[in-house]
Design a protein around this motif. Sequence first.
Motif, PDB file in Angstrom:
ATOM      1  N   ALA A  10       0.271  -1.666   0.484  1.00 24.15           N
ATOM      2  CA  ALA A  10      -0.012  -0.114  -0.160  1.00 24.15           C
ATOM      3  C   ALA A  10       0.299   1.600   0.229  1.00 24.15           C
ATOM      4  N   MET A  11       1.965   1.223   0.450  1.00 17.77           N
ATOM      5  CA  MET A  11       3.128   2.730   0.369  1.00 17.77           C
ATOM      6  C   MET A  11       3.571   2.716  -0.816  1.00 17.77           C
ATOM      7  N   GLY A  12       3.528   1.492  -1.622  1.00 15.88           N
ATOM      8  CA  GLY A  12       4.096   1.744  -2.790  1.00 15.88           C
ATOM      9  C   GLY A  12       3.385   2.586  -3.826  1.00 15.88           C
ATOM     10  N   GLY A  13       4.260   3.152  -5.378  1.00 18.22           N
ATOM     11  CA  GLY A  13       4.181   4.575  -6.070  1.00 18.22           C
ATOM     12  C   GLY A  13       3.920   5.775  -5.520  1.00 18.22           C
ATOM     13  N   ASP A  14       3.567   6.294  -7.229  1.00 16.10           N
ATOM     14  CA  ASP A  14       3.664   8.258  -6.599  1.00 16.10           C
ATOM     15  C   ASP A  14       2.985   8.657  -5.176  1.00 16.10           C
ATOM     16  N   GLU A  15       2.126   7.732  -5.973  1.00 14.25           N
ATOM     17  CA  GLU A  15       0.720   8.355  -4.531  1.00 14.25           C
ATOM     18  C   GLU A  15       0.364   7.667  -3.354  1.00 14.25           C
ATOM     19  N   GLY A  16       1.082   6.638  -3.602  1.00 19.67           N
ATOM     20  CA  GLY A  16       0.836   5.674  -1.924  1.00 19.67           C
ATOM     21  C   GLY A  16      -0.366   4.669  -1.847  1.00 19.67           C
ATOM     22  N   VAL A  17      -0.790   5.343  -0.473  1.00 24.42           N
ATOM     23  CA  VAL A  17      -1.599   4.841  -0.118  1.00 24.42           C
ATOM     24  C   VAL A  17      -3.355   4.933  -0.451  1.00 24.42           C
ATOM     25  N   ARG A  18      -3.291   5.972  -0.877  1.00 26.35           N
ATOM     26  CA  ARG A  18      -4.761   6.495  -1.332  1.00 26.35           C
ATOM     27  C   ARG A  18      -4.792   6.001  -2.899  1.00 26.35           C
ATOM     28  N   VAL A  19      -4.113   5.899  -3.613  1.00 25.80           N
ATOM     29  CA  VAL A  19      -4.406   5.529  -4.682  1.00 25.80           C
ATOM     30  C   VAL A  19      -4.157   4.086  -4.938  1.00 25.80           C
ATOM     31  N   MET A  20      -3.710   3.050  -3.919  1.00 25.33           N
ATOM     32  CA  MET A  20      -3.497   1.631  -4.138  1.00 25.33           C
ATOM     33  C   MET A  20      -4.518   0.730  -3.470  1.00 25.33           C
ATOM     34  N   ALA A  98      -0.387 -15.438   1.212  1.00 25.66           N
ATOM     35  CA  ALA A  98      -0.727 -14.323   0.219  1.00 25.66           C
ATOM     36  C   ALA A  98      -0.863 -15.200  -1.511  1.00 25.66           C
ATOM     37  N   GLY A  99      -2.064 -15.195  -1.950  1.00 27.32           N
ATOM     38  CA  GLY A  99      -1.583 -16.057  -3.531  1.00 27.32           C
ATOM     39  C   GLY A  99      -0.141 -15.284  -4.200  1.00 27.32           C
ATOM     40  N   ALA A 100      -0.634 -14.056  -3.557  1.00 26.24           N
ATOM     41  CA  ALA A 100       0.660 -13.092  -5.294  1.00 26.24           C
ATOM     42  C   ALA A 100       0.580 -11.215  -4.312  1.00 26.24           C
ATOM     43  N   ALA A 101       1.348 -11.202  -4.708  1.00 24.66           N
ATOM     44  CA  ALA A 101       1.411  -9.214  -4.462  1.00 24.66           C
ATOM     45  C   ALA A 101       1.415  -8.200  -5.690  1.00 24.66           C
ATOM     46  N   VAL A 102       0.753  -7.404  -5.059  1.00 29.11           N
ATOM     47  CA  VAL A 102       1.653  -6.401  -6.212  1.00 29.11           C
ATOM     48  C   VAL A 102       1.833  -4.883  -5.936  1.00 29.11           C
ATOM     49  N   SER A 103       2.789  -4.500  -6.152  1.00 28.60           N
ATOM     50  CA  SER A 103       3.714  -3.131  -5.447  1.00 28.60           C
ATOM     51  C   SER A 103       3.462  -2.437  -6.714  1.00 28.60           C
ATOM     52  N   ALA A 104       3.553  -0.838  -7.153  1.00 28.32           N
ATOM     53  CA  ALA A 104       3.590   0.092  -7.492  1.00 28.32           C
ATOM     54  C   ALA A 104       4.947   0.547  -7.221  1.00 28.32           C
ATOM     55  N   GLY A 105       5.833  -0.270  -5.952  1.00 32.90           N
ATOM     56  CA  GLY A 105       7.405   0.730  -5.909  1.00 32.90           C
ATOM     57  C   GLY A 105       8.465   0.315  -7.081  1.00 32.90           C
ATOM     58  N   ASN A 106       9.818   0.430  -6.186  1.00 32.89           N
ATOM     59  CA  ASN A 106      10.377   0.614  -7.119  1.00 32.89           C
ATOM     60  C   ASN A 106      10.857  -0.651  -8.103  1.00 32.89           C
ATOM     61  N   THR A 107      11.089  -1.098  -9.115  1.00 33.82           N
ATOM     62  CA  THR A 107      10.867  -2.157 -10.064  1.00 33.82           C
ATOM     63  C   THR A 107      11.869  -3.233  -9.867  1.00 33.82           C
ATOM     64  N   GLY A 108      13.193  -2.053  -9.753  1.00 33.50           N
ATOM     65  CA  GLY A 108      14.757  -2.687  -9.674  1.00 33.50           C
ATOM     66  C   GLY A 108      14.131  -3.423  -7.903  1.00 33.50           C
ATOM     67  N   ALA A 109      14.491  -3.154  -7.152  1.00 35.91           N
ATOM     68  CA  ALA A 109      13.939  -3.691  -5.553  1.00 35.91           C
ATOM     69  C   ALA A 109      12.574  -4.615  -5.828  1.00 35.91           C
ATOM     70  N   LEU A 110      11.867  -4.113  -6.638  1.00 38.65           N
ATOM     71  CA  LEU A 110      10.805  -5.313  -6.089  1.00 38.65           C
ATOM     72  C   LEU A 110      11.265  -6.809  -7.002  1.00 38.65           C
ATOM     73  N   MET A 111      11.961  -6.652  -8.061  1.00 40.85           N
ATOM     74  CA  MET A 111      12.682  -7.742  -8.931  1.00 40.85           C
ATOM     75  C   MET A 111      13.861  -8.461  -7.912  1.00 40.85           C
ATOM     76  N   ALA A 112      13.929  -8.207  -7.206  1.00 43.49           N
ATOM     77  CA  ALA A 112      15.672  -8.806  -6.440  1.00 43.49           C
ATOM     78  C   ALA A 112      15.048  -9.152  -5.222  1.00 43.49           C
ATOM     79  N   MET A 113      14.171  -7.856  -4.655  1.00 48.22           N
ATOM     80  CA  MET A 113      12.789  -8.935  -3.591  1.00 48.22           C
ATOM     81  C   MET A 113      12.282 -10.021  -3.422  1.00 48.22           C
TER      82      MET A 113
END
Length: 354
Positions: A10-20, A98-113
């Motif tokens: 919920a914290m990822g992305g340009d606007e974070g919590v509200r949009v997510m 959870a069956g899946a994860a969704v994030s709008a955060g840093n792509t490189g970090a998401l891939m590495a994690m």
Amino acid sequence: MSLPRIAIDAMGGDEGVRVMVSGAALARHRHENFRFLLVGDQDRIKRALDDHPGLASASEILHCEDVVGGDEKPTQALRRAKTTSMGLAINAVKAGDAGAAVSAGNTGALMAMSKLALRTMPGIDRPALAALLPTLEEHDVIMLDLGANTECDARNLVQFAIMGAAYSRIVEGSGAPRVRLLNIGTEEIKGTDQVQEAAVMLRAARGLAMAFDGFVEADQINRGNVDVVVSDGFSGNIALKAIEGSARFVTDLLKNAFRSSLRSKFGFLVSRPATELLRHHLDPNNHNGAVFLGLNGVVVKSHGSANEKGVANAVAVAARLVEAKLTERIASDLAELGEANLRQAAKAAHKDAT
């Protein structure tokens, strides 16, 4: 039947919590069987949920205040994988919460994690980032890799083709997706050694649930005559950015043209239905949700600037892949191909090269 819940960073992305949260609520409104694990600052999430009681009843909050920065290096983010909202969302998939994860955060970090937590599937050397792109036809085209691997050998490209074809069969329903390798020409003599070798391997391989159709040039990606476009991450990312930039250029050019004179403004009113259709077709929110293929779990990357409609689409992509058992399909295709078959195809490629 309820699907396994989806973990939302919920914290990822340009606007974070509200949009997510708004995006998750829209996805829940469209699909009442969706359930969520919302990861992030619980006070901010609770305030956002006040506007979405339907989502609140289908969600659990996992409190976390630590956030991966948009410009943070993946190596730095990895050190905080167990304390950030992104890392905890991915770990929920690993733990089976959870069956899946969704994030709008840093792509490189998401891939590495994701790669560290979920690991690469047996038979896959490297995961790839895949996305749906619009075409002139009714179906979309899947393109991979879009930046996860800047350098790839022929074996990697063959594996990308297998994963892309499995993804295409789920989202487009095609029994044998048309697969092509991105190249600088369609002639068999064109391209790097890696692309040439991958083409020979795909032609020689047996048991693949796809129709390998040679090469495709970048200007043909969106024409609708191919279902899956395969490339290394360097070339794929450049092609994707060029396509996105061209779409913005066309829309901005039309805006400027329609504002240029009173006659042009009148012309806009007359042609508005057509321009609205064009705007809808080119809106990236309608195709939001890139997938990391080749992991032991489903992770979907939402665009950082996506609005609530875009986030809802990314959530829907994640749910659909979980429901259709994407990882099991890829594993089945790899087993059908078999290591012996792949080695035989590789020998054919080397023989052809000499």
